[in-house]
Design a protein around this motif. Sequence first.
Motif, mmCIF file in Angstrom:
data_model
loop_
_atom_site.group_PDB
_atom_site.id
_atom_site.type_symbol
_atom_site.label_atom_id
_atom_site.label_comp_id
_atom_site.label_asym_id
_atom_site.label_seq_id
_atom_site.Cartn_x
_atom_site.Cartn_y
_atom_site.Cartn_z
ATOM 1 N N LEU A 167 9.556 9.226 7.681
ATOM 2 C CA LEU A 167 8.500 10.248 7.663
ATOM 3 C C LEU A 167 8.801 11.300 6.601
ATOM 4 N N PHE A 168 10.030 11.782 6.596
ATOM 5 C CA PHE A 168 10.410 12.821 5.637
ATOM 6 C C PHE A 168 10.391 12.284 4.202
ATOM 7 N N ALA A 169 10.760 11.027 4.031
ATOM 8 C CA ALA A 169 10.753 10.428 2.694
ATOM 9 C C ALA A 169 9.327 10.363 2.140
ATOM 10 N N ILE A 170 8.371 10.034 2.996
ATOM 11 C CA ILE A 170 6.970 9.976 2.565
ATOM 12 C C ILE A 170 6.485 11.362 2.151
ATOM 13 N N SER A 171 6.859 12.380 2.928
ATOM 14 C CA SER A 171 6.429 13.746 2.600
ATOM 15 C C SER A 171 7.058 14.208 1.285
ATOM 16 N N VAL A 172 8.298 13.822 1.020
ATOM 17 C CA VAL A 172 8.961 14.173 -0.241
ATOM 18 C C VAL A 172 8.247 13.518 -1.422
ATOM 19 N N ILE A 173 7.867 12.257 -1.269
ATOM 20 C CA ILE A 173 7.170 11.535 -2.338
ATOM 21 C C ILE A 173 5.828 12.198 -2.645
ATOM 22 N N CYS A 174 5.077 12.548 -1.605
ATOM 23 C CA CYS A 174 3.780 13.216 -1.811
ATOM 24 C C CYS A 174 3.964 14.572 -2.484
ATOM 25 N N ALA A 175 4.979 15.336 -2.052
ATOM 26 C CA ALA A 175 5.251 16.650 -2.650
ATOM 27 C C ALA A 175 5.651 16.500 -4.115
ATOM 28 N N LEU A 176 6.397 15.446 -4.428
ATOM 29 C CA LEU A 176 6.809 15.197 -5.818
ATOM 30 C C LEU A 176 5.600 14.868 -6.688
ATOM 31 N N PHE A 177 4.705 14.035 -6.188
ATOM 32 C CA PHE A 177 3.490 13.698 -6.938
ATOM 33 C C PHE A 177 2.635 14.940 -7.182
ATOM 34 N N SER A 178 2.585 15.823 -6.190
ATOM 35 C CA SER A 178 1.827 17.067 -6.338
ATOM 36 C C SER A 178 2.431 17.927 -7.442
ATOM 37 N N LEU A 179 3.763 17.999 -7.475
ATOM 38 C CA LEU A 179 4.460 18.773 -8.505
ATOM 39 C C LEU A 179 4.244 18.179 -9.892
ATOM 40 N N ILE A 180 4.326 16.860 -10.018
ATOM 41 C CA ILE A 180 4.127 16.203 -11.312
ATOM 42 C C ILE A 180 2.714 16.438 -11.834
ATOM 43 N N ALA A 181 1.725 16.281 -10.948
ATOM 44 C CA ALA A 181 0.324 16.489 -11.356
ATOM 45 C C ALA A 181 0.104 17.936 -11.780
ATOM 46 N N GLY A 182 0.725 18.880 -11.071
ATOM 47 C CA GLY A 182 0.582 20.285 -11.436
ATOM 48 C C GLY A 182 1.265 20.606 -12.754
ATOM 49 N N TRP A 183 2.365 19.926 -13.035
ATOM 50 C CA TRP A 183 3.115 20.162 -14.261
ATOM 51 C C TRP A 183 2.336 19.713 -15.498
ATOM 52 N N ILE A 184 1.475 18.716 -15.337
ATOM 53 C CA ILE A 184 0.706 18.159 -16.458
ATOM 54 C C ILE A 184 -0.296 19.166 -17.016
ATOM 55 N N ILE A 185 -0.774 20.071 -16.156
ATOM 56 C CA ILE A 185 -1.828 21.009 -16.557
ATOM 57 C C ILE A 185 -1.346 21.889 -17.700
ATOM 58 N N ARG A 186 -2.150 21.943 -18.745
ATOM 59 C CA ARG A 186 -1.780 22.731 -19.925
ATOM 60 C C ARG A 186 -2.911 23.661 -20.367
ATOM 61 N N ILE A 187 -3.843 23.938 -19.471
ATOM 62 C CA ILE A 187 -4.979 24.784 -19.849
ATOM 63 C C ILE A 187 -4.479 26.168 -20.235
ATOM 64 N N PRO A 188 -4.936 26.708 -21.358
ATOM 65 C CA PRO A 188 -4.478 28.049 -21.761
ATOM 66 C C PRO A 188 -5.084 29.118 -20.872
ATOM 67 N N ILE A 189 -4.235 29.781 -20.121
ATOM 68 C CA ILE A 189 -4.680 30.881 -19.261
ATOM 69 C C ILE A 189 -4.166 32.180 -19.856
ATOM 70 N N LYS A 190 -5.025 33.162 -19.973
ATOM 71 C CA LYS A 190 -4.615 34.458 -20.505
ATOM 72 C C LYS A 190 -3.693 35.143 -19.505
ATOM 73 N N GLU A 191 -2.436 35.259 -19.886
ATOM 74 C CA GLU A 191 -1.469 35.883 -18.998
ATOM 75 C C GLU A 191 -1.503 37.396 -19.176
ATOM 76 N N ASN A 192 -1.243 38.100 -18.113
ATOM 77 C CA ASN A 192 -1.186 39.558 -18.168
ATOM 78 C C ASN A 192 0.200 39.971 -18.672
ATOM 79 N N LYS A 193 0.254 40.548 -19.843
ATOM 80 C CA LYS A 193 1.525 40.887 -20.466
ATOM 81 C C LYS A 193 2.059 42.252 -20.045
ATOM 82 N N LYS A 194 1.301 42.961 -19.231
ATOM 83 C CA LYS A 194 1.738 44.286 -18.821
ATOM 84 C C LYS A 194 2.954 44.194 -17.900
ATOM 85 N N LYS A 195 3.715 45.236 -17.912
ATOM 86 C CA LYS A 195 4.884 45.279 -17.041
ATOM 87 C C LYS A 195 4.445 45.223 -15.583
#
Length: 398
Positions: A167-195
């Motif tokens: 059960l835990f192994a399946i949840s780890v695999i799903c969490a890893l896939f979620s992280l990989i998919a999120g890492w792929i995103i490269r859309i330019p977002i205007k970051e707030n540079k203020k302190k």
Amino acid sequence: MKEQPRLWTKDFISISLSNFFLFMTFYFLLVSLPVMVIQQYESTKTEAGLITTVFLISAILIRPIAGYGIEKIGMRKILLTSLIIFFIASILYFFATSIMALFLVRFLHGIGFGMATTAAGGLVANIIPDSRRGEGMGYFIMSSNLAMVMGPFIGLTAIQMWDASVLFAISVICALFSLIAGWIIRIPIKENKKKIHISFQFQNFFEASAVPISVVGAFFAIVYSSVLSFVSVYAKEIGLIEVSSLFFVVYAAILLASRPFTGKWFDQFGPNVIIFPSIVLFAIGLFILGSSHTALGFLLSAAFIGIGWGTIFPSLQTIAIQKAAPNKRATATATFLSIFDTGIGFGSFIVGMVVAEVGFRSFYINGSIYVLVGILVYYLLHTRKEPLKEKLVERHVR
């Protein structure tokens, strides 16, 4: 005819996949962990119930902070940080050898989940073209709807066939896939540079414009929690346990079939044209559910609830995002989900007490009347307060 901007971009697909695997982990553990806790730790049903409560409490508490952090640090950074936390927490289940240790892991897991859902909701609002926001949000939220079907199905199958380590192994695999998919995103977002300067003021952690429509969502969430948490128990009670696993399959199938139309109609004609009929369909579904004596009636209710509630939820979240300024979309998402989840949590508690007194049939039938009252709640908190000028401007923009 002017060509519509692209919706199905790499970033949109990536954030939808990340959201899917995020909710897969959530729903998978939602149904499997309480059973495992009772069997493996010999815990009480109350302790098993707290497994979900602890998770939701931490998610609700972190969302306003995550929404504020997104404005200061940036959506993608918060998303990746949260997915890493979520992934690490998934691994820590292997080392939770006591019920208290499991509670601590669930609390950490909830923090990652709350941050991730907030960041993903704000990020996708920036990815989707403004002219296709209703359609895009519908498809994005459908990714979590599909997880709601597949997660419990896999979870219930897993606890019958394998031990906790699988059960835990399946949840780890799903969490890893979620992280990989999120890492792929490269859309330019205007970051707030203020302190970064944290000021503990209400407006920094909650988006006021999103509160009224969030309250509407919480109102409906109270009764929807009865479907999410107790439909399988009800099915067993009325002798339809053999088809209970098909309830959310039918729910998702109808949702998939209706989504291409409902999202576009939201963008073309505005939310009221979609939400008012959907409330009625949701109410009809609950009435049929409470009146069901056959598998056909039980699954027919799933179809009505699928198209009704499955349309109401993304529409309300889209309204919450549209009302907020662009730099406040993440905070609006956090506000909406926090208030909505409070409705789910409060609803599960209330439903349990009410059902003990009146039974499931009476609850679902009367629940349909409660949902129809929601027409008035939606009108008073949103439609009546929406200026005519604003409506005309929105139609002109579209």
